[in-house]
Design a protein around this motif. Structure first.
Motif, PDB file in Angstrom:
ATOM      1  N   ASN A  27     -23.292 -10.298  -7.714  1.00 27.55           N
ATOM      2  CA  ASN A  27     -24.007  -9.238  -8.413  1.00 27.55           C
ATOM      3  C   ASN A  27     -25.396  -9.011  -7.829  1.00 27.55           C
ATOM      4  O   ASN A  27     -25.848  -7.871  -7.696  1.00 27.55           O
ATOM      5  CB  ASN A  27     -24.113  -9.565  -9.903  1.00 27.55           C
ATOM      6  CG  ASN A  27     -22.872  -9.165 -10.676  1.00 27.55           C
ATOM      7  OD1 ASN A  27     -22.416  -8.033 -10.584  1.00 27.55           O
ATOM      8  ND2 ASN A  27     -22.306 -10.095 -11.423  1.00 27.55           N
ATOM      9  N   ALA A  28     -26.072 -10.088  -7.473  1.00 28.82           N
ATOM     10  CA  ALA A  28     -27.405  -9.960  -6.879  1.00 28.82           C
ATOM     11  C   ALA A  28     -27.331  -9.268  -5.524  1.00 28.82           C
ATOM     12  O   ALA A  28     -28.168  -8.424  -5.191  1.00 28.82           O
ATOM     13  CB  ALA A  28     -28.055 -11.339  -6.738  1.00 28.82           C
ATOM     14  N   LEU A  29     -26.316  -9.611  -4.740  1.00 25.94           N
ATOM     15  CA  LEU A  29     -26.125  -8.957  -3.449  1.00 25.94           C
ATOM     16  C   LEU A  29     -25.823  -7.476  -3.644  1.00 25.94           C
ATOM     17  O   LEU A  29     -26.363  -6.615  -2.942  1.00 25.94           O
ATOM     18  CB  LEU A  29     -24.988  -9.635  -2.679  1.00 25.94           C
ATOM     19  CG  LEU A  29     -25.252 -11.077  -2.225  1.00 25.94           C
ATOM     20  CD1 LEU A  29     -23.973 -11.711  -1.687  1.00 25.94           C
ATOM     21  CD2 LEU A  29     -26.350 -11.133  -1.172  1.00 25.94           C
ATOM     22  N   SER A  30     -24.975  -7.167  -4.617  1.00 25.16           N
ATOM     23  CA  SER A  30     -24.637  -5.775  -4.904  1.00 25.16           C
ATOM     24  C   SER A  30     -25.863  -4.996  -5.361  1.00 25.16           C
ATOM     25  O   SER A  30     -26.098  -3.865  -4.932  1.00 25.16           O
ATOM     26  CB  SER A  30     -23.548  -5.715  -5.972  1.00 25.16           C
ATOM     27  OG  SER A  30     -23.253  -4.377  -6.316  1.00 25.16           O
ATOM     28  N   ASP A  31     -26.669  -5.604  -6.239  1.00 26.38           N
ATOM     29  CA  ASP A  31     -27.876  -4.938  -6.749  1.00 26.38           C
ATOM     30  C   ASP A  31     -28.851  -4.591  -5.633  1.00 26.38           C
ATOM     31  O   ASP A  31     -29.642  -3.649  -5.753  1.00 26.38           O
ATOM     32  CB  ASP A  31     -28.586  -5.824  -7.776  1.00 26.38           C
ATOM     33  CG  ASP A  31     -27.812  -5.923  -9.083  1.00 26.38           C
ATOM     34  OD1 ASP A  31     -26.931  -5.084  -9.313  1.00 26.38           O
ATOM     35  OD2 ASP A  31     -28.089  -6.869  -9.857  1.00 26.38           O
ATOM     36  N   ASN A  32     -28.806  -5.360  -4.540  1.00 32.54           N
ATOM     37  CA  ASN A  32     -29.708  -5.126  -3.408  1.00 32.54           C
ATOM     38  C   ASN A  32     -29.019  -4.361  -2.277  1.00 32.54           C
ATOM     39  O   ASN A  32     -29.510  -4.352  -1.150  1.00 32.54           O
ATOM     40  CB  ASN A  32     -30.259  -6.458  -2.895  1.00 32.54           C
ATOM     41  CG  ASN A  32     -31.358  -7.021  -3.777  1.00 32.54           C
ATOM     42  OD1 ASN A  32     -32.532  -6.743  -3.578  1.00 32.54           O
ATOM     43  ND2 ASN A  32     -30.962  -7.799  -4.775  1.00 32.54           N
ATOM     44  N   ASN A  33     -27.879  -3.739  -2.602  1.00 31.33           N
ATOM     45  CA  ASN A  33     -27.136  -2.922  -1.638  1.00 31.33           C
ATOM     46  C   ASN A  33     -26.769  -3.700  -0.377  1.00 31.33           C
ATOM     47  O   ASN A  33     -26.811  -3.178   0.737  1.00 31.33           O
ATOM     48  CB  ASN A  33     -27.925  -1.653  -1.258  1.00 31.33           C
ATOM     49  CG  ASN A  33     -27.053  -0.602  -0.589  1.00 31.33           C
ATOM     50  OD1 ASN A  33     -25.852  -0.537  -0.840  1.00 31.33           O
ATOM     51  ND2 ASN A  33     -27.638   0.202   0.269  1.00 31.33           N
ATOM     52  N   VAL A  34     -26.413  -4.975  -0.557  1.00 35.09           N
ATOM     53  CA  VAL A  34     -25.934  -5.795   0.559  1.00 35.09           C
ATOM     54  C   VAL A  34     -24.450  -5.513   0.743  1.00 35.09           C
ATOM     55  O   VAL A  34     -23.687  -5.501  -0.226  1.00 35.09           O
ATOM     56  CB  VAL A  34     -26.162  -7.292   0.283  1.00 35.09           C
ATOM     57  CG1 VAL A  34     -25.594  -8.141   1.425  1.00 35.09           C
ATOM     58  CG2 VAL A  34     -27.644  -7.571   0.088  1.00 35.09           C
ATOM     59  N   SER A  35     -24.039  -5.279   1.959  1.00 33.10           N
ATOM     60  CA  SER A  35     -22.629  -5.056   2.257  1.00 33.10           C
ATOM     61  C   SER A  35     -21.957  -6.408   2.458  1.00 33.10           C
ATOM     62  O   SER A  35     -22.233  -7.115   3.418  1.00 33.10           O
ATOM     63  CB  SER A  35     -22.486  -4.195   3.519  1.00 33.10           C
ATOM     64  OG  SER A  35     -21.136  -3.934   3.786  1.00 33.10           O
TER      65      SER A  35
END
Length: 295
Positions: free
Chosen positions: A58-66
């Motif tokens: 979720n943290a990666l997604s929130d920071n637009n990490v692919s």
């Protein structure tokens, strides 16, 4: 800011603490490494026994990490993409959806021209006959209704890898290397589009009903020769298989220099410039999409 690309080929345990990715191994759980989430742009998970927690995802997604998940064949199989990565994406969605057919045809014409120009530039750079492609990128019609892209591709691949080479997802090497590079490029392009508030699911040319990222497939086209250059050099040096070392070299694609006139940017950043210009094309601010010129 240039983001980091993390490539996991061994069974690490990945978790979140204080907005940092915590990286541990099973063999030495007391030893760990931490990386700020804000510094990460891409995470490639290859090993099938890698553990990753939901809070970290979720943290990666929130920071637009692919986040790219690989299958049992070690090839990229799926991507995690953020659904709310841009504050004005609702407005951008409407502009994208409402774009007229003439606008889409103009954008595709520009995209095909940029792709063939970069293919010609790569051939010239490698000491081959890139001038053969000049009649194709100088005569693209609206929407490329004469399929100059396809005609140029036949000449391009023969010049690049010889007359016996056939570009196919299921073909012999270096098709396997190209497939891997294009999948990474597609993920990077989708990330840039989402970050600019666009829907990768709505393309300007690609429209396959089973394709979830047709816009990424459209916009990545002029960037493909950057992949081709890396693969050409690997193949020329005798690399035919997707070893760990070869994959690591292909991942360097994200940091390849691209040129916009006198401005040089890493490919990862260049994609954000292209996608930002596409938003302006959709809302009528500008008419020309910005693509790099291969040198």
């Amino acid at each position: 800011m240039l983001k980091r690309a993390l490539f996991f080929t061994t069974p690490y345990s990945l978790s979140l603490k204080n907005n940092q990715m915590i990286i541990k191994t099973r063999e030495m759980p007391d030893i760990q490494k931490s990386i700020p989430i804000e510094d990460i742009g891409f995470v490639i998970l290859e090993h099938q026994q890698t553990n990753i927690t939901l809070p970290l995802l979720n943290a990666l997604s929130d920071n637009n990490v692919s986040v790219i998940f690989c299958g049992s064949n070690c090839m990229p199989n799926a991507m995690l993409m953020n659904l709310d990565s841009n504050k004005t994406q609702g407005e951008s969605y409407h502009s994208q959806i409402d774009a007229s057919e003439p606008i889409k045809k103009s954008l595709w014409k520009q995209t095909v021209e940029a792709k063939i120009r970069n293919q010609a530039a790569l051939l010239n750079k490698l000491g081959k006959e890139g001038e053969k492609l000049k009649p194709y990128y100088t005569n693209v019609k609206s929407g490329d209704n004469e399929n100059r892209e396809g005609a140029a591709a036949r000449i391009y691949w023969n010049e690049l890898f010889g007359n016996d080479f056939v570009r196919s997802r299921e073909g012999v090497a270096p098709n396997n290397l190209l497939n891997y590079g294009y999948t990474l490029l597609r993920a990077a392009t989708a990330r840039a589009l989402m970050g600019s508030g666009l829907l990768p699911a709505i393309g300007i040319f690609h429209r396959n009903r089973y394709n979830s990222f047709p816009l990424a497939d459209d916009i990545m086209e002029p960037y493909r020769p950057y992949v081709d250059e890396i693969i050409f050099n690997l193949y020329a040096n005798g690399e035919h298989e997707l070893t760990k070392e070869v994959k690591a070299e292909i991942v360097r694609l994200l940091f390849t220099d691209t040129h916009f006139g006198k401005i040089t940017r890493p490919l990862e950043v260049a994609l954000t410039s292209t996608s930002a210009s596409l938003v302006k094309c959709f809302n009528g601010t500008i008419k020309k999409i910005v693509y790099p010129q291969l040198k």
